[in-house]
Design an enzyme around this catalytic site. Structure first.
Site, PDB file in Angstrom:
ATOM      1  N   ASN A 158       0.881  -1.164   0.000  1.00  0.00           N
ATOM      2  CA  ASN A 158       0.000   0.000   0.000  1.00  0.00           C
ATOM      3  C   ASN A 158       0.920   1.216   0.000  1.00  0.00           C
ATOM      4  O   ASN A 158       1.467   1.587   1.031  1.00  0.00           O
ATOM      5  CB  ASN A 158      -0.881  -0.042   1.252  1.00  0.00           C
ATOM      6  N   ARG A 183      -2.594  -2.363  -3.399  1.00  0.00           N
ATOM      7  CA  ARG A 183      -3.803  -1.571  -3.196  1.00  0.00           C
ATOM      8  C   ARG A 183      -3.795  -0.447  -4.224  1.00  0.00           C
ATOM      9  O   ARG A 183      -2.879   0.383  -4.252  1.00  0.00           O
ATOM     10  CB  ARG A 183      -3.808  -0.967  -1.805  1.00  0.00           C
ATOM     11  N   HIS A 201     -12.596   3.133  -0.397  1.00  0.00           N
ATOM     12  CA  HIS A 201     -12.514   2.307   0.827  1.00  0.00           C
ATOM     13  C   HIS A 201     -13.175   0.943   0.628  1.00  0.00           C
ATOM     14  O   HIS A 201     -13.617   0.308   1.597  1.00  0.00           O
ATOM     15  CB  HIS A 201     -13.148   3.025   2.035  1.00  0.00           C
ATOM     16  N   GLY A 257      -8.534   9.048   5.900  1.00  0.00           N
ATOM     17  CA  GLY A 257      -9.606   9.152   4.913  1.00  0.00           C
ATOM     18  C   GLY A 257     -10.865   8.647   5.610  1.00  0.00           C
ATOM     19  O   GLY A 257     -10.776   7.779   6.474  1.00  0.00           O
ATOM     20  N   ARG A 259      -8.770  16.429   4.030  1.00  0.00           N
ATOM     21  CA  ARG A 259      -9.636  16.652   2.856  1.00  0.00           C
ATOM     22  C   ARG A 259     -10.967  17.263   3.290  1.00  0.00           C
ATOM     23  O   ARG A 259     -11.478  16.939   4.358  1.00  0.00           O
ATOM     24  CB  ARG A 259      -9.886  15.332   2.122  1.00  0.00           C
ATOM     25  N   ASP A 285      -4.859  15.001  13.187  1.00  0.00           N
ATOM     26  CA  ASP A 285      -4.855  13.757  13.957  1.00  0.00           C
ATOM     27  C   ASP A 285      -5.890  13.839  15.084  1.00  0.00           C
ATOM     28  O   ASP A 285      -5.816  14.723  15.937  1.00  0.00           O
ATOM     29  CB  ASP A 285      -3.449  13.549  14.529  1.00  0.00           C
ATOM     30  N   MET A 286      -6.836  12.922  15.076  1.00  0.00           N
ATOM     31  CA  MET A 286      -7.916  12.976  16.053  1.00  0.00           C
ATOM     32  C   MET A 286      -7.400  12.895  17.483  1.00  0.00           C
ATOM     33  O   MET A 286      -7.929  13.543  18.384  1.00  0.00           O
ATOM     34  CB  MET A 286      -8.920  11.849  15.760  1.00  0.00           C
ATOM     35  N   ARG A 287      -6.334  12.112  17.696  1.00  0.00           N
ATOM     36  CA  ARG A 287      -5.805  12.004  19.076  1.00  0.00           C
ATOM     37  C   ARG A 287      -5.357  13.363  19.591  1.00  0.00           C
ATOM     38  O   ARG A 287      -5.664  13.748  20.717  1.00  0.00           O
ATOM     39  CB  ARG A 287      -4.606  11.040  19.116  1.00  0.00           C
ATOM     40  N   GLY A 321      -8.978   3.807  12.031  1.00  0.00           N
ATOM     41  CA  GLY A 321      -8.287   4.405  13.182  1.00  0.00           C
ATOM     42  C   GLY A 321      -9.193   5.084  14.196  1.00  0.00           C
ATOM     43  O   GLY A 321      -9.143   4.771  15.390  1.00  0.00           O
ATOM     44  N   GLY A 375     -12.681   5.139  14.115  1.00  0.00           N
ATOM     45  CA  GLY A 375     -13.838   4.283  14.398  1.00  0.00           C
ATOM     46  C   GLY A 375     -13.519   3.175  15.398  1.00  0.00           C
ATOM     47  O   GLY A 375     -14.325   2.842  16.261  1.00  0.00           O
ATOM     48  N   GLU A 376     -12.297   2.624  15.285  1.00  0.00           N
ATOM     49  CA  GLU A 376     -11.943   1.506  16.168  1.00  0.00           C
ATOM     50  C   GLU A 376     -11.458   1.972  17.533  1.00  0.00           C
ATOM     51  O   GLU A 376     -11.585   1.247  18.519  1.00  0.00           O
ATOM     52  CB  GLU A 376     -10.828   0.663  15.506  1.00  0.00           C
ATOM     53  N   GLU A 416      -7.772  -4.342   5.413  1.00  0.00           N
ATOM     54  CA  GLU A 416      -7.703  -4.172   3.957  1.00  0.00           C
ATOM     55  C   GLU A 416      -6.611  -5.054   3.351  1.00  0.00           C
ATOM     56  O   GLU A 416      -6.762  -5.567   2.245  1.00  0.00           O
ATOM     57  CB  GLU A 416      -7.428  -2.696   3.641  1.00  0.00           C
TER      58      GLU A 416
HETATM   59  P1  ADP Z   1      -5.311   5.814   7.397  1.00  0.00           P
HETATM   60  O1  ADP Z   1      -6.497   6.319   6.634  1.00  0.00           O
HETATM   61  O2  ADP Z   1      -4.072   6.639   7.203  1.00  0.00           O
HETATM   62  O3  ADP Z   1      -5.091   4.312   7.328  1.00  0.00           O
HETATM   63  P2  ADP Z   1      -6.055   5.254  10.138  1.00  0.00           P
HETATM   64  O4  ADP Z   1      -7.152   4.308   9.859  1.00  0.00           O
HETATM   65  O5  ADP Z   1      -4.799   4.734  10.747  1.00  0.00           O
HETATM   66  O6  ADP Z   1      -5.703   6.158   8.903  1.00  0.00           O
HETATM   67  O7  ADP Z   1      -6.649   6.387  11.107  1.00  0.00           O
HETATM   68  C1  ADP Z   1      -5.899   7.480  11.505  1.00  0.00           C
HETATM   69  C2  ADP Z   1      -6.772   8.314  12.454  1.00  0.00           C
HETATM   70  O8  ADP Z   1      -7.127   7.474  13.581  1.00  0.00           O
HETATM   71  C3  ADP Z   1      -6.050   9.521  13.032  1.00  0.00           C
HETATM   72  O9  ADP Z   1      -6.933  10.645  13.060  1.00  0.00           O
HETATM   73  C4  ADP Z   1      -5.745   9.091  14.433  1.00  0.00           C
HETATM   74  O10 ADP Z   1      -5.677  10.169  15.330  1.00  0.00           O
HETATM   75  C5  ADP Z   1      -6.943   8.234  14.764  1.00  0.00           C
HETATM   76  N1  ADP Z   1      -6.658   7.376  15.913  1.00  0.00           N
HETATM   77  C6  ADP Z   1      -5.827   6.326  15.995  1.00  0.00           C
HETATM   78  N2  ADP Z   1      -5.798   5.848  17.270  1.00  0.00           N
HETATM   79  C7  ADP Z   1      -6.650   6.618  17.992  1.00  0.00           C
HETATM   80  C8  ADP Z   1      -7.067   6.664  19.348  1.00  0.00           C
HETATM   81  N3  ADP Z   1      -6.598   5.790  20.227  1.00  0.00           N
HETATM   82  N4  ADP Z   1      -7.962   7.609  19.718  1.00  0.00           N
HETATM   83  C9  ADP Z   1      -8.426   8.498  18.841  1.00  0.00           C
HETATM   84  N5  ADP Z   1      -8.091   8.524  17.539  1.00  0.00           N
HETATM   85  C10 ADP Z   1      -7.211   7.606  17.114  1.00  0.00           C
END
Ligand code: ADP
Length: 405
Positions: free
Chosen positions: A9, A94, A182, A213, A242, A284-286, A331, A333-334, A381
């Protein structure tokens, strides 16, 4: 020697790869996950084995000279040198866009590669990077079978009405329509729904793939019937960088009034918008969650993300004629219980009843009560690419691939 598949990927400065065993009957088994970051900058490689133990952790200088080709050759050499040794029998890629032609994984030939290159204008920020490793492997290892697996393919069976833009006929016939993305993630989720609850596989389900994404997909009996992404990976939900759905008039405003060139406008919508653009802080959501209490702009970006998920969810529920379940994956969602809680509270109108304790501990089921259910299901994926690659290799007309590395 173990016959293995390499799953790739490739992004603009990163290369994610995984190695799977290629047994004759059973599901491909993951052996290693690797990530090259900072290509053409200060590259770093980390490889982990199936137990999560780091088996390679290397830097490659910071003079900007080490690029994708060096990274791929390094991976190939690492696989060859690794104890026990592997027969690399194929590479699965991918590929973000398969256009109207490619609705399932396909073995890459010169003709296929040419057709995929013609799709670059439809995914200018992803497709070129996805295709580069194919060209490199064709040059370096011409006998190595390569298989392209597409993010668009899972949506190819959608009803035509769901794929149409209200544009002049000639544009529609020229391929300007909703493709959706996706798809590898959604196909994987569809393939495991029954393991969580057989009713999910038979029902009306919305999957929320919320990563860097982000998109939503409506599944009816496991088949995609509508999705939030459209012609490009820019549509639908706001994402890390985006913008998501946008009044097309804004693009003309950017070109005419702001005097931006098309490339500049494109860069702004793909790389400077979304969570990063609205917060002015991070994609970055974190990070945003960490600072949201004291940074109103971070809070606003999160609120917009959640609000847009709610609006798009309503649209997909209408397309499905109701909803039995909502699945969170990728990321955010999980891992982000707060986003899940905010989305589910906003969707109380549809009958969702959040189970706070289950949500805080990651589910898998995060609702209670008689209404529709919500679940956390990790996506995979890369496994879908391994499955797709194996399926192409085992098609009767193709001869058994020979070890090529
Ligand atoms: P990609 O589309 O690059 O594969 P990911 O599926 O890895 O992305 O998702 C990245 C997003 O997930 C980022 O915004 C990141 O902050 C968020 N993320 C990952 N772990 C956590 C967490 N423990 N709490 C909140 N957000 C998280």
């Amino acid at each position: 020697m173990t016959p293995v598949l390499l799953v790739l990927n490739a992004g603009s400065s990163s290369l994610k790869f995984q190695v799977f065993t290629l047994g004759d009957s059973e599901e491909p088994q993951r052996l290693f996950r690797g990530l090259f970051e900072g290509l053409r900058g200060a590259p770093h490689l980390r490889i982990r084995d199936r137990t999560g133990t780091t088996v390679a952790d290397e830097d490659f200088g910071s003079d900007g000279a080490f690029g994708h080709e060096d990274a791929l050759l390094h991976v190939a050499a690492w696989m060859r040198a690794h104890s026990g040794g592997f027969d690399l029998v194929a590479v699965g890629h991918r590929i973000v866009h398969g256009g109207m032609t490619y609705c399932e994984p396909v073995r890459v030939t010169a003709e296929v590669l040419e057709a995929l290159e013609r799709l670059v204008p439809l995914a200018p920020l992803h497709q070129p990077h996805n295709l580069e490793p194919i060209r490199i492997f064709r040059r370096r290892f011409p006998d190595l079978p390569q298989v392209a697996c597409f993010d668009t393919a899972f949506h190819a069976g959608q009803p035509e009405i769901a794929r149409l833009f209200a544009l002049p006929h000639a544009m529609i016939e020229g391929g300007v329509r909703r493709y959706g993305f996706h798809g590898l993630s959604y196909a994987y989720i569809a393939s495991v729904l029954a393991e969580y609850d057989p009713a999910l596989a038979a029902g009306r389900v919305v999957v929320a793939h919320l990563g860097n994404g982000a998109s939503l997909c409506a599944l009816n009996r496991g088949a995609s019937v509508a999705t939030t992404m459209g012609f490009s990976a820019l549509d639908g939900l706001p994402m890390g960088t985006r913008c998501g759905s946008l009044d097309a008039g804004i693009v003309f405003y950017m070109l005419r009034e702001m005097k931006l060139g098309p490339a500049e406008a494109e860069r702004m919508l793909y790389t400077q918008s979304g969570l990063l653009g609205v917060s002015g802080i991070s994609n970055d959501m974190r990070t945003l969650r960490r600072v949201a209490a004291r940074e109103p702009d971070a809070r606003r970006a999160i609120d917009l993300f959640v609000y847009r998920i709610g609006r798009e969810l309503g649209s997909l529920v209408a397309a499905l004629g109701g909803i039995d379940a909502l699945i969170f994956t990728a990321g955010i969602g999980e891992n982000d219980a707060a986003t899940r809680a905010e989305v589910l509270r906003g969707a109380a109108w549809a009958g969702f009843e959040l189970d706070d304790a289950a949500n805080a501990s990651g589910g898998p089921r995060v609702t209670r009560g008689p209404g529709p259910t919500a679940w956390v299901i990790p996506t995979d994926e890369e496994l879908m690419i391994a499955r797709g690659t194996r399926a192409v290799l085992s098609r009767p007309r193709s001869s058994r691939p020979q070890p090529a590395l």
